[in-house]
Design an enzyme around this catalytic site. Sequence first.
Site, short mmCIF file in Angstrom:
data_model
loop_
_atom_site.label_atom_id
_atom_site.label_comp_id
_atom_site.label_asym_id
_atom_site.label_seq_id
_atom_site.Cartn_x
_atom_site.Cartn_y
_atom_site.Cartn_z
N GLY A 148 -35.27 10.11 10.64
CA GLY A 148 -34.39 9.64 11.80
C GLY A 148 -32.86 10.11 12.11
O GLY A 148 -32.82 10.43 13.60
N GLU A 177 -26.96 7.57 9.46
CA GLU A 177 -28.28 6.97 9.69
C GLU A 177 -28.75 6.73 11.16
O GLU A 177 -27.69 6.58 11.84
CB GLU A 177 -28.35 5.53 9.04
CG GLU A 177 -29.68 4.89 9.01
CD GLU A 177 -30.75 5.75 8.57
OE1 GLU A 177 -31.38 6.67 9.13
OE2 GLU A 177 -31.52 5.12 7.64
N ASP A 226 -31.10 -1.70 10.36
CA ASP A 226 -31.98 -2.90 10.62
C ASP A 226 -31.71 -3.77 9.57
O ASP A 226 -30.91 -4.66 9.41
CB ASP A 226 -33.50 -2.39 10.96
CG ASP A 226 -34.24 -3.42 11.51
OD1 ASP A 226 -33.83 -4.46 12.07
OD2 ASP A 226 -35.58 -3.14 11.78
N LYS A 236 -28.36 -2.94 14.38
CA LYS A 236 -29.49 -3.88 15.01
C LYS A 236 -29.37 -5.01 13.94
O LYS A 236 -30.28 -5.01 13.12
CB LYS A 236 -30.58 -3.21 15.27
CG LYS A 236 -31.51 -4.10 15.94
CD LYS A 236 -32.89 -3.43 16.50
CE LYS A 236 -33.89 -4.25 17.18
NZ LYS A 236 -35.12 -3.61 17.31
N PHE A 248 -37.73 -2.68 20.74
CA PHE A 248 -38.14 -1.89 19.84
C PHE A 248 -37.62 -0.46 20.33
O PHE A 248 -38.09 0.03 21.59
CB PHE A 248 -39.51 -1.71 19.62
CG PHE A 248 -40.19 -0.77 18.80
CD1 PHE A 248 -40.55 -1.14 17.44
CD2 PHE A 248 -40.31 0.35 18.84
CE1 PHE A 248 -40.80 -0.45 16.52
CE2 PHE A 248 -40.82 1.36 17.77
CZ PHE A 248 -41.05 0.88 16.52
N ASP A 288 -37.96 6.62 16.67
CA ASP A 288 -39.35 7.12 16.90
C ASP A 288 -40.09 5.79 16.87
O ASP A 288 -39.70 4.70 16.47
CB ASP A 288 -39.74 8.04 15.74
CG ASP A 288 -40.13 7.45 14.45
OD1 ASP A 288 -41.30 7.27 13.82
OD2 ASP A 288 -39.16 6.74 13.98
#
Length: 177
Positions: free
Chosen positions: A43, A98, A102, A130, A151, A158
């Site tokens: 990512g 990163e 999350d 987040k 989302f 992605d």
Amino acid sequence: MQHHTMLEVISRRAIEERVAALGRQISQDYTGGDLVLMAVLGGAFVFAADLCRSITIDCCIDFVRVASYGAGTASTGSIRLVQAPALEVSGRDILVVEDIVDTGLTLQWLLQYFHQQKAGSVRLCTLVDKKERRQVPLEADYVGFTLNHGFLVGYSLDFAERYRNLPAIYTLQDAAS
């Protein structure tokens, strides 16, 4: 291929401006150090590339890949290193880069990994923080944006390996959780 409805939440220009500001701050904070940007694959590659170009001091870049065990969409908390760094980390200033923090489980594990490898310092830079699903006490040292809902896709983020190439960040209005 399923089509998804997207709503832009962070523009390309806002991302460019924030990445440039992060690069300036990191350059200032690490002047005279031995900085290694450690991008987490898959990512963080777009964010790491832009961040690296915005840093004005000498630095290296390397890559790691980690994975959570278990099936399904939720992490079990059991992490494994899939691709180790190619560069020596002992005694060096490691800045983990990163795309999104999350739950924090994987990043907590990864930061501890670099401490165990005897890095000189270990810090975390994330494009998106987040916190709504955070499961461990983890704070990033450098944060692009703090978002708590939706989302997210685009600019490396992605959904089923799609949408990483979008230049802005969007919420998917109809994505399955």
